[in-house]
Design a protein around this motif. Structure first.
Motif, PDB file in Angstrom:
ATOM      1  N   ARG A  81       0.762  -0.937  -0.282  1.00  0.00           N
ATOM      2  CA  ARG A  81       0.156  -0.175   0.150  1.00  0.00           C
ATOM      3  C   ARG A  81       1.491   0.926  -0.199  1.00  0.00           C
ATOM      4  N   GLY A  82       2.117   1.196   0.367  1.00  0.00           N
ATOM      5  CA  GLY A  82       2.840   2.102   0.035  1.00  0.00           C
ATOM      6  C   GLY A  82       2.956   3.451   1.087  1.00  0.00           C
ATOM      7  N   ILE A  83       3.221   4.868   1.369  1.00  0.00           N
ATOM      8  CA  ILE A  83       3.974   5.035   2.230  1.00  0.00           C
ATOM      9  C   ILE A  83       3.745   7.013   1.993  1.00  0.00           C
ATOM     10  N   GLU A  84       2.614   7.648   2.257  1.00  0.00           N
ATOM     11  CA  GLU A  84       3.029   9.153   1.521  1.00  0.00           C
ATOM     12  C   GLU A  84       4.848   9.748   1.950  1.00  0.00           C
ATOM     13  N   PRO A  85       4.104  10.513   0.665  1.00  0.00           N
ATOM     14  CA  PRO A  85       5.819  11.312   1.110  1.00  0.00           C
ATOM     15  C   PRO A  85       5.888  12.126   2.774  1.00  0.00           C
ATOM     16  N   ASN A  86       4.719  12.561   2.417  1.00  0.00           N
ATOM     17  CA  ASN A  86       5.061  13.230   4.128  1.00  0.00           C
ATOM     18  C   ASN A  86       5.562  13.096   5.520  1.00  0.00           C
ATOM     19  N   ARG A  87       5.112  11.151   5.282  1.00  0.00           N
ATOM     20  CA  ARG A  87       5.002  10.442   6.729  1.00  0.00           C
ATOM     21  C   ARG A  87       6.282   9.469   6.530  1.00  0.00           C
ATOM     22  N   LEU A  88       6.929   9.665   5.405  1.00  0.00           N
ATOM     23  CA  LEU A  88       8.271   8.927   5.275  1.00  0.00           C
ATOM     24  C   LEU A  88       9.563   8.719   6.473  1.00  0.00           C
ATOM     25  N   GLU A  89       9.665   9.971   7.121  1.00  0.00           N
ATOM     26  CA  GLU A  89       9.855  10.088   9.089  1.00  0.00           C
ATOM     27  C   GLU A  89       9.494   9.459   9.600  1.00  0.00           C
ATOM     28  N   ILE A  90       7.691  10.053   9.984  1.00  0.00           N
ATOM     29  CA  ILE A  90       7.030   9.290  11.163  1.00  0.00           C
ATOM     30  C   ILE A  90       6.849   8.514  11.401  1.00  0.00           C
ATOM     31  N   VAL A  91       7.291   7.535  10.469  1.00  0.00           N
ATOM     32  CA  VAL A  91       6.904   5.564  10.547  1.00  0.00           C
ATOM     33  C   VAL A  91       7.786   5.687  11.273  1.00  0.00           C
ATOM     34  N   PHE A  92       8.828   6.137  11.930  1.00  0.00           N
ATOM     35  CA  PHE A  92       9.850   5.847  12.783  1.00  0.00           C
ATOM     36  C   PHE A  92       9.510   6.157  14.462  1.00  0.00           C
ATOM     37  N   ASP A  93       8.487   7.086  14.065  1.00  0.00           N
ATOM     38  CA  ASP A  93       8.107   7.787  15.340  1.00  0.00           C
ATOM     39  C   ASP A  93       8.025   6.552  16.173  1.00  0.00           C
ATOM     40  N   ARG A  94       7.108   6.442  17.522  1.00  0.00           N
ATOM     41  CA  ARG A  94       6.807   5.431  18.669  1.00  0.00           C
ATOM     42  C   ARG A  94       5.465   5.841  18.158  1.00  0.00           C
ATOM     43  N   PHE A  95       4.503   4.264  18.280  1.00  0.00           N
ATOM     44  CA  PHE A  95       3.362   4.392  18.623  1.00  0.00           C
ATOM     45  C   PHE A  95       2.797   4.956  17.199  1.00  0.00           C
ATOM     46  N   TYR A  96       3.659   5.329  15.889  1.00  0.00           N
ATOM     47  CA  TYR A  96       3.298   5.782  14.457  1.00  0.00           C
ATOM     48  C   TYR A  96       2.426   4.922  14.282  1.00  0.00           C
TER      49      TYR A  96
ATOM     50  N   LEU B  60       5.423   0.118  17.596  1.00  0.00           N
ATOM     51  CA  LEU B  60       7.111   0.431  18.033  1.00  0.00           C
ATOM     52  C   LEU B  60       8.041  -0.113  17.591  1.00  0.00           C
ATOM     53  N   GLY B  61       7.221  -0.655  16.481  1.00  0.00           N
ATOM     54  CA  GLY B  61       8.203  -1.424  15.470  1.00  0.00           C
ATOM     55  C   GLY B  61       9.988  -1.262  14.358  1.00  0.00           C
ATOM     56  N   LEU B  62       9.100  -0.203  14.227  1.00  0.00           N
ATOM     57  CA  LEU B  62      10.626   0.544  12.891  1.00  0.00           C
ATOM     58  C   LEU B  62      11.262   1.658  14.876  1.00  0.00           C
ATOM     59  N   ALA B  63      10.182   2.223  15.632  1.00  0.00           N
ATOM     60  CA  ALA B  63      11.613   2.497  15.959  1.00  0.00           C
ATOM     61  C   ALA B  63      12.210   2.139  17.081  1.00  0.00           C
ATOM     62  N   ILE B  64      12.606   0.615  17.158  1.00  0.00           N
ATOM     63  CA  ILE B  64      13.246  -0.657  18.185  1.00  0.00           C
ATOM     64  C   ILE B  64      13.695  -0.620  16.922  1.00  0.00           C
ATOM     65  N   CYS B  65      13.514  -0.551  15.197  1.00  0.00           N
ATOM     66  CA  CYS B  65      14.661  -0.672  14.375  1.00  0.00           C
ATOM     67  C   CYS B  65      15.749  -0.006  14.371  1.00  0.00           C
ATOM     68  N   ARG B  66      15.157   1.089  13.750  1.00  0.00           N
ATOM     69  CA  ARG B  66      16.228   2.783  14.092  1.00  0.00           C
ATOM     70  C   ARG B  66      17.368   2.322  15.599  1.00  0.00           C
ATOM     71  N   GLN B  67      16.746   2.414  16.303  1.00  0.00           N
ATOM     72  CA  GLN B  67      17.557   2.393  18.095  1.00  0.00           C
ATOM     73  C   GLN B  67      18.534   1.246  17.585  1.00  0.00           C
ATOM     74  N   ILE B  68      18.031   0.032  17.235  1.00  0.00           N
ATOM     75  CA  ILE B  68      19.491  -0.776  16.833  1.00  0.00           C
ATOM     76  C   ILE B  68      20.305  -0.774  15.904  1.00  0.00           C
ATOM     77  N   VAL B  69      19.539  -0.335  14.431  1.00  0.00           N
ATOM     78  CA  VAL B  69      20.922  -0.128  13.324  1.00  0.00           C
ATOM     79  C   VAL B  69      21.642   0.792  13.591  1.00  0.00           C
ATOM     80  N   ASN B  70      21.132   2.123  14.375  1.00  0.00           N
ATOM     81  CA  ASN B  70      21.914   2.910  14.928  1.00  0.00           C
ATOM     82  C   ASN B  70      23.166   2.692  15.975  1.00  0.00           C
ATOM     83  N   GLY B  71      22.442   1.415  16.566  1.00  0.00           N
ATOM     84  CA  GLY B  71      23.645   1.144  17.615  1.00  0.00           C
ATOM     85  C   GLY B  71      25.035   0.810  17.321  1.00  0.00           C
TER      86      GLY B  71
END
Ligand code: ADP
Length: 276
Positions: free
Chosen positions: A196-211, A226-237
């Motif tokens: 289903r894709g993601i609107e361009p203006n949501r590409l960053e906020i999908v990584f926010d908690r509870f989005y 919370l999944g993508l927020a967790i992924c970001r923390q892991i990858v940044n780690g």
């Protein structure tokens, strides 16, 4: 006298600087406190919703002993699925908070990407045995170097991104997992779907908690937001980056992340294309 005045002026300057730093520190502490309060409010809200449903179901079951068996079953399965949702929320929330506060032990190892992708796929197969996922294609570049990361966390990120791709792609769609070199230092992994894709203006906020695009109440795909927020923390780690791309609604999505390579290494297994 001039010397004494200069010394006093110097001391006054240092003091003024300290006050300015203190002011800045205070502002940072206030911002942190606001974030903490927001987080508690959101978490409370996310937990209260399934808890209220469980309570209503159990109260109805307790107060209506003659309730038809079918309705009893509905009440019980609703209460069960909401308690499962609460369990997942608490688990994800603890994982995220441990990652954010640095309370996680990292065990970096030299890894073959193909093996990590295989592990993530087999984990997913056992989990979603009931609903058949869309076709999944794997494309790992030939002679890709070994990567340096914590294996369990890497499999976690892959499994989460593939799981999301399955959730948001119809069964007739397609998912592809690619890994290529990104410069000298990094390998880039892409999980792409035709969903289903993601609107361009949501590409960053999908990584926010509870989005969650549909909001937790209306969604049918489970998940905690919370999944993508967790992924970001892991990858940044491990010093990598993660980002999403999509040209919009129903245009599919691509999630990319990078992992550092192990210097002077070539992946032992040859690159291959597998279609499941
Ligand atoms: P969830 O547990 O809800 O999947 P995530 O943090 O993993 O939480 O994802 C947050 C939101 O980002 C999802 O609810 C969805 O709206 C959007 N999203 C994530 N992956 C995809 C995807 N592959 N395609 C479309 N939307 C996605």
């Amino acid at each position: 006298l001039v010397e004494a005045i200069a010394t006093q002026m110097g001391a006054a300057l240092i003091q003024a600087e300290a006050y300015a730093n203190l002011e800045e520190l205070n502002q940072q502490l206030e911002a942190l406190d606001r974030t903490r309060s927001n987080l508690i409010a959101i978490t409370g809200h996310e937990l209260r919703t399934p808890l209220s449903t469980i309570q209503v179901c159990l109260e109805s079951l307790a107060s209506e002993p003659d309730m038809p068996l079918e309705l009893q079953q509905v009440m019980l399965s609703t209460a069960l699925s909401d308690s499962e949702r609460m369990r997942k929320l608490v688990q994800d929330f603890l994982t995220l908070s441990n990652l954010e506060s640095g309370r996680v032990e990292w065990h970096p190892e030299s890894l073959t990407l193909q093996e990590c992708v295989d592990l993530a796929l087999s984990r997913l197969r056992t989990r979603s045995a009931a609903d058949k996922p869309p076709k999944i294609k794997t494309q790992i570049s030939q002679n890709l170097p070994l990567v340096r990361a914590d294996g369990d966390w890497l499999v976690e990120v892959l499994a989460k991104l593939i799981d999301n791709a399955c959730k948001f792609t119809p069964q007739k769609g397609e998912i592809s997992i690619k890994a290529t070199r990104n410069g000298n230092q990094m390998v880039e992994v892409t999980v792409a779907d035709t969903g289903r894709g993601i609107e361009p203006n949501r590409l960053e906020i999908v990584f926010d908690r509870f989005y969650q695009e549909e909001g937790a109440l209306r969604r049918t795909t489970g998940g905690t937001g919370l999944g993508l927020a967790i992924c970001r923390q892991i990858v940044n780690g491990w010093g990598g980056e993660i980002w999403a791309e999509s040209t919009g609604k129903d245009q599919g999505s691509q999630f990319h992340f990078t992992i550092p390579v192990v210097e002077n290494s070539q992946e032992k297994s040859r690159g291959q294309v597998v279609t499941e």
